[in-house]
Scaffold this motif. Structure first.
Motif, PDB file in Angstrom:
ATOM      1  N   UNK A 143       0.849  -1.191   0.000  1.00 28.93           N
ATOM      2  CA  UNK A 143       0.000   0.000   0.000  1.00 28.93           C
ATOM      3  C   UNK A 143       0.889   1.246   0.000  1.00 28.93           C
ATOM      4  N   UNK A 144       0.462   2.298  -0.679  1.00 26.35           N
ATOM      5  CA  UNK A 144       1.265   3.520  -0.717  1.00 26.35           C
ATOM      6  C   UNK A 144       1.487   4.097   0.687  1.00 26.35           C
ATOM      7  N   UNK A 145       2.638   4.710   0.882  1.00 18.93           N
ATOM      8  CA  UNK A 145       2.983   5.270   2.194  1.00 18.93           C
ATOM      9  C   UNK A 145       1.971   6.309   2.656  1.00 18.93           C
ATOM     10  N   UNK A 146       1.424   7.069   1.721  1.00 19.18           N
ATOM     11  CA  UNK A 146       0.481   8.121   2.114  1.00 19.18           C
ATOM     12  C   UNK A 146      -0.775   7.559   2.769  1.00 19.18           C
ATOM     13  N   UNK A 147      -1.109   6.296   2.483  1.00 23.37           N
ATOM     14  CA  UNK A 147      -2.314   5.684   3.056  1.00 23.37           C
ATOM     15  C   UNK A 147      -2.116   5.150   4.475  1.00 23.37           C
ATOM     16  N   UNK A 148      -0.876   4.949   4.877  1.00 25.29           N
ATOM     17  CA  UNK A 148      -0.582   4.288   6.156  1.00 25.29           C
ATOM     18  C   UNK A 148      -1.283   4.943   7.346  1.00 25.29           C
ATOM     19  N   UNK A 149      -1.311   6.249   7.397  1.00 21.39           N
ATOM     20  CA  UNK A 149      -1.919   6.926   8.554  1.00 21.39           C
ATOM     21  C   UNK A 149      -3.447   6.966   8.483  1.00 21.39           C
ATOM     22  N   UNK A 150      -4.007   6.448   7.396  1.00 24.40           N
ATOM     23  CA  UNK A 150      -5.452   6.521   7.200  1.00 24.40           C
ATOM     24  C   UNK A 150      -6.154   5.168   7.283  1.00 24.40           C
ATOM     25  N   UNK A 151      -5.493   4.160   7.839  1.00 20.59           N
ATOM     26  CA  UNK A 151      -6.164   2.882   8.025  1.00 20.59           C
ATOM     27  C   UNK A 151      -5.320   1.720   7.570  1.00 20.59           C
ATOM     28  N   UNK A 152      -5.988   0.709   7.062  1.00 18.50           N
ATOM     29  CA  UNK A 152      -5.336  -0.529   6.640  1.00 18.50           C
ATOM     30  C   UNK A 152      -6.283  -1.685   6.850  1.00 18.50           C
ATOM     31  N   UNK A 153      -5.904  -2.597   7.717  1.00 21.41           N
ATOM     32  CA  UNK A 153      -6.762  -3.756   7.967  1.00 21.41           C
ATOM     33  C   UNK A 153      -8.085  -3.303   8.581  1.00 21.41           C
ATOM     34  N   UNK A 154      -9.084  -4.114   8.435  1.00 18.95           N
ATOM     35  CA  UNK A 154     -10.403  -3.783   8.969  1.00 18.95           C
ATOM     36  C   UNK A 154     -10.350  -3.646  10.494  1.00 18.95           C
ATOM     37  N   UNK A 155      -9.390  -4.305  11.139  1.00 14.99           N
ATOM     38  CA  UNK A 155      -9.236  -4.206  12.592  1.00 14.99           C
ATOM     39  C   UNK A 155      -8.870  -2.783  13.025  1.00 14.99           C
ATOM     40  N   UNK A 156      -8.311  -1.991  12.120  1.00 18.67           N
ATOM     41  CA  UNK A 156      -7.929  -0.609  12.430  1.00 18.67           C
ATOM     42  C   UNK A 156      -9.048   0.396  12.158  1.00 18.67           C
ATOM     43  N   UNK A 157     -10.196  -0.065  11.706  1.00 23.09           N
ATOM     44  CA  UNK A 157     -11.263   0.845  11.274  1.00 23.09           C
ATOM     45  C   UNK A 157     -11.717   1.794  12.373  1.00 23.09           C
ATOM     46  N   UNK A 158     -11.937   1.289  13.577  1.00 22.65           N
ATOM     47  CA  UNK A 158     -12.436   2.148  14.646  1.00 22.65           C
ATOM     48  C   UNK A 158     -11.399   3.210  15.018  1.00 22.65           C
ATOM     49  N   UNK A 159     -10.142   2.834  15.151  1.00 27.29           N
ATOM     50  CA  UNK A 159      -9.087   3.797  15.470  1.00 27.29           C
ATOM     51  C   UNK A 159      -8.937   4.821  14.352  1.00 27.29           C
ATOM     52  N   UNK A 160      -9.088   4.386  13.105  1.00 31.67           N
ATOM     53  CA  UNK A 160      -9.006   5.298  11.968  1.00 31.67           C
ATOM     54  C   UNK A 160     -10.132   6.317  12.027  1.00 31.67           C
TER      55      UNK A 160
END
Length: 168
Positions: A143-160
């Motif tokens: 995944x592009x570096x710019x996306x890293x702070x905006x989520x990822x796995x579905x487990x990160x959805x709430x924190x995102x």
């Protein structure tokens, strides 16, 4: 017409016998049966329900496949990747009146979630067929570096959501 129907029947049988469709056993298979607009509407509804389960109050959005949460207009884009490819292509990214772009990526047994500001998404989207419409394409393994702070796995959805939309 008879020749086309016979050809269709034979091609369908051959395709069905040439391997298994990994989507058949997926919880998300029902989405594959929908046309493009209803599939996008379903992705919006799934996203709304997920955010509601995090405690957010959701209101109807001004755009197709959008909703409003905490004063932010969120536009939802769905990509259903070919199984095992990990390649996602979110299409028809446009500069409409939304503040955040929610990218929901699905595979038969996996899911990803990104929520980024519109300006960031637009700046990192590539050209599509028209100037006013772009796409975001990448492999989830890279995944592009710019996306890293905006989520990822579905487990990160709430924190995102907390980071991008604030507390419910």
């Amino acid at each position: 017409m008879t020749a086309l129907i016979a050809a269709n029947t034979n091609a369908r049988k051959k395709a069905a016998s040439s391997g298994t469709n990994p989507w058949l056993s997926s919880q998300f298979y029902w989405l594959k049966k929908l046309a493009t607009n209803p599939r996008g509407d379903a992705a919006r509804e799934m996203s709304e329900l997920m955010l509601s389960s995090f405690g957010y109050q959701i209101r109807v959005g001004p755009l197709a496949q959008s909703f409003i949460v905490n004063g932010h207009t969120v536009k939802v884009k769905l990509c259903m990747a070919w199984s095992g490819s990990k390649s996602l292509k979110f299409q028809q990214i446009e500069q409409d009146a939304y503040t955040h772009l929610l990218l929901l990526g699905l595979e038969p047994k996996d899911a990803w979630f990104w929520l980024s500001p519109q300006a960031v998404s637009w700046a990192n989207a590539g050209g599509q067929h028209r100037q006013e419409s772009r796409w975001i394409q990448f492999s989830v393994n890279r995944a592009p570096k710019w996306l890293a702070q905006y989520g990822g796995t579905i487990a990160k959805a709430q924190a995102t959501c907390l980071a991008q939309l604030g507390s419910p």
